[in-house]
Design an enzyme around this catalytic site. Structure first.
Site, PDB file in Angstrom:
ATOM      1  N   GLN A  46       4.719  -3.929  -3.550  1.00  0.00           N
ATOM      2  CA  GLN A  46       3.483  -3.293  -4.013  1.00  0.00           C
ATOM      3  C   GLN A  46       3.586  -1.792  -3.791  1.00  0.00           C
ATOM      4  O   GLN A  46       4.006  -1.339  -2.731  1.00  0.00           O
ATOM      5  CB  GLN A  46       2.303  -3.862  -3.217  1.00  0.00           C
ATOM      6  CG  GLN A  46       0.951  -3.338  -3.627  1.00  0.00           C
ATOM      7  CD  GLN A  46      -0.173  -4.043  -2.877  1.00  0.00           C
ATOM      8  OE1 GLN A  46      -0.155  -5.250  -2.713  1.00  0.00           O
ATOM      9  NE2 GLN A  46      -1.150  -3.274  -2.422  1.00  0.00           N
ATOM     10  N   ASP A  47       3.221  -1.010  -4.809  1.00  0.00           N
ATOM     11  CA  ASP A  47       3.139   0.446  -4.695  1.00  0.00           C
ATOM     12  C   ASP A  47       1.671   0.841  -4.755  1.00  0.00           C
ATOM     13  O   ASP A  47       0.906   0.301  -5.568  1.00  0.00           O
ATOM     14  CB  ASP A  47       3.876   1.138  -5.837  1.00  0.00           C
ATOM     15  CG  ASP A  47       5.386   1.146  -5.663  1.00  0.00           C
ATOM     16  OD1 ASP A  47       5.882   0.565  -4.685  1.00  0.00           O
ATOM     17  OD2 ASP A  47       6.071   1.736  -6.510  1.00  0.00           O
ATOM     18  N   HIS A  61      -4.621   2.117  10.163  1.00  0.00           N
ATOM     19  CA  HIS A  61      -4.699   0.795   9.554  1.00  0.00           C
ATOM     20  C   HIS A  61      -3.421  -0.016   9.746  1.00  0.00           C
ATOM     21  O   HIS A  61      -2.338   0.540   9.874  1.00  0.00           O
ATOM     22  CB  HIS A  61      -4.954   0.930   8.050  1.00  0.00           C
ATOM     23  CG  HIS A  61      -6.167   1.724   7.713  1.00  0.00           C
ATOM     24  ND1 HIS A  61      -6.236   2.528   6.603  1.00  0.00           N
ATOM     25  CD2 HIS A  61      -7.370   1.852   8.338  1.00  0.00           C
ATOM     26  CE1 HIS A  61      -7.420   3.111   6.550  1.00  0.00           C
ATOM     27  NE2 HIS A  61      -8.127   2.724   7.594  1.00  0.00           N
ATOM     28  N   LYS A  71       5.730   0.031   5.512  1.00  0.00           N
ATOM     29  CA  LYS A  71       5.381   1.000   4.474  1.00  0.00           C
ATOM     30  C   LYS A  71       6.437   2.095   4.400  1.00  0.00           C
ATOM     31  O   LYS A  71       6.952   2.550   5.423  1.00  0.00           O
ATOM     32  CB  LYS A  71       4.025   1.652   4.783  1.00  0.00           C
ATOM     33  CG  LYS A  71       2.858   0.698   4.755  1.00  0.00           C
ATOM     34  CD  LYS A  71       1.574   1.408   5.128  1.00  0.00           C
ATOM     35  CE  LYS A  71       0.391   0.448   5.133  1.00  0.00           C
ATOM     36  NZ  LYS A  71      -0.832   1.123   5.592  1.00  0.00           N
ATOM     37  N   HIS A 118      -1.029   2.761  10.957  1.00  0.00           N
ATOM     38  CA  HIS A 118      -0.645   3.913  10.147  1.00  0.00           C
ATOM     39  C   HIS A 118      -1.883   4.689   9.719  1.00  0.00           C
ATOM     40  O   HIS A 118      -2.925   4.111   9.412  1.00  0.00           O
ATOM     41  CB  HIS A 118       0.110   3.419   8.900  1.00  0.00           C
ATOM     42  CG  HIS A 118       0.342   4.489   7.893  1.00  0.00           C
ATOM     43  ND1 HIS A 118      -0.308   4.515   6.679  1.00  0.00           N
ATOM     44  CD2 HIS A 118       1.131   5.586   7.930  1.00  0.00           C
ATOM     45  CE1 HIS A 118       0.093   5.581   6.001  1.00  0.00           C
ATOM     46  NE2 HIS A 118       0.952   6.247   6.741  1.00  0.00           N
ATOM     47  N   TYR A 131       2.807   5.134  -1.532  1.00  0.00           N
ATOM     48  CA  TYR A 131       3.553   4.330  -0.575  1.00  0.00           C
ATOM     49  C   TYR A 131       3.899   2.967  -1.131  1.00  0.00           C
ATOM     50  O   TYR A 131       3.183   2.403  -1.937  1.00  0.00           O
ATOM     51  CB  TYR A 131       2.832   4.216   0.764  1.00  0.00           C
ATOM     52  CG  TYR A 131       1.430   3.673   0.743  1.00  0.00           C
ATOM     53  CD1 TYR A 131       1.146   2.384   1.183  1.00  0.00           C
ATOM     54  CD2 TYR A 131       0.367   4.468   0.334  1.00  0.00           C
ATOM     55  CE1 TYR A 131      -0.144   1.899   1.208  1.00  0.00           C
ATOM     56  CE2 TYR A 131      -0.932   3.986   0.356  1.00  0.00           C
ATOM     57  CZ  TYR A 131      -1.184   2.698   0.789  1.00  0.00           C
ATOM     58  OH  TYR A 131      -2.465   2.217   0.811  1.00  0.00           O
ATOM     59  N   ASP A 169     -13.844   3.761   8.693  1.00  0.00           N
ATOM     60  CA  ASP A 169     -12.939   4.377   9.671  1.00  0.00           C
ATOM     61  C   ASP A 169     -13.670   5.039  10.836  1.00  0.00           C
ATOM     62  O   ASP A 169     -13.048   5.457  11.802  1.00  0.00           O
ATOM     63  CB  ASP A 169     -12.007   5.380   8.983  1.00  0.00           C
ATOM     64  CG  ASP A 169     -10.854   4.697   8.269  1.00  0.00           C
ATOM     65  OD1 ASP A 169     -10.590   3.516   8.552  1.00  0.00           O
ATOM     66  OD2 ASP A 169     -10.202   5.351   7.428  1.00  0.00           O
TER      67      ASP A 169
END
Length: 190
Positions: A46-47, A61, A71, A118, A131, A169
């Site tokens: 997955q990008d 996260h 990642k 991250h 990423y 967050d």
């Protein structure tokens, strides 16, 4: 590509070979063969891409198994401070972090293995962040730590009055109060 080891085993900075001339530049941003040979075997599935403005902090996260993710991150334009925190109980570097400045100019990439939280802060007016992940996103497997946990001691390089956070967050647990963490002895790459 040039691999720069960090203070935490498995977390590496990748510098591509850049070919420049009067027309501009060219570089190979990813080679599965070279990555597997020089960093570790991974299958990215997955990008993701995000655009953020100055002062945004996203993180810290992670995804819990069975959806834990490694990642490979980079910045296409702008500048970010990217951070990986070791959250593997029993690890000799548990609670330690590595940070690296990634920008559209330095073309560096940062590899964050499974078992790490991250996050990043945007240091430029805007930043375009991309990423690769080696596992699919699952909302039920989300985990996070407080970006401002004093025990982590992360300098996000943003003045407090300029920090922009999502509502989510703003309310994560500190590392010492986290209800779920990775186990250093478990191989999450299987």
């Amino acid at each position: 590509m040039n691999i720069i080891k960090t203070e935490i085993e498995g977390v590496v900075i990748i510098e591509p070979r850049i070919f420049e001339d009067s027309r501009g530049y060219f570089f190979e941003s990813f080679s599965q063969r070279d990555f597997d040979r020089q960093v570790r075997t991974a299958c990215f599935v997955q990008d993701n891409e995000s655009r953020s403005s100055y002062g945004v902090i996203r993180g810290l996260h992670f995804q819990k198994p069975p959806y834990a993710q490694s990642k490979l991150v980079r910045v296409i334009e702008g500048t970010v401070l990217d951070v990986a925190v070791d959250i593997r109980k029993g690890s000799p570097t548990f609670g330690k972090h590595v940070s690296v400045e990634l920008s559209g100019e330095n073309h560096r990439q940062f590899f964050i293995p499974r078992g790490f939280a991250h996050g990043f802060s945007v240091l430029s007016e805007t930043a375009l962040f991309q990423y690769k992940c080696d596992n699919f996103y699952s909302p039920l497997s989300e985990g996070a730590l407080a970006w401002d946990d004093p025990d982590l001691g992360i300098d996000w390089r943003i003045p407090p009055d300029k920090i922009l956070l999502s509502e989510k967050d703003r309310n994560h647990s500190r590392l010492k109060d986290a209800g779920w963490l990775f186990d250093y002895e478990t191989d999450y790459y299987e």
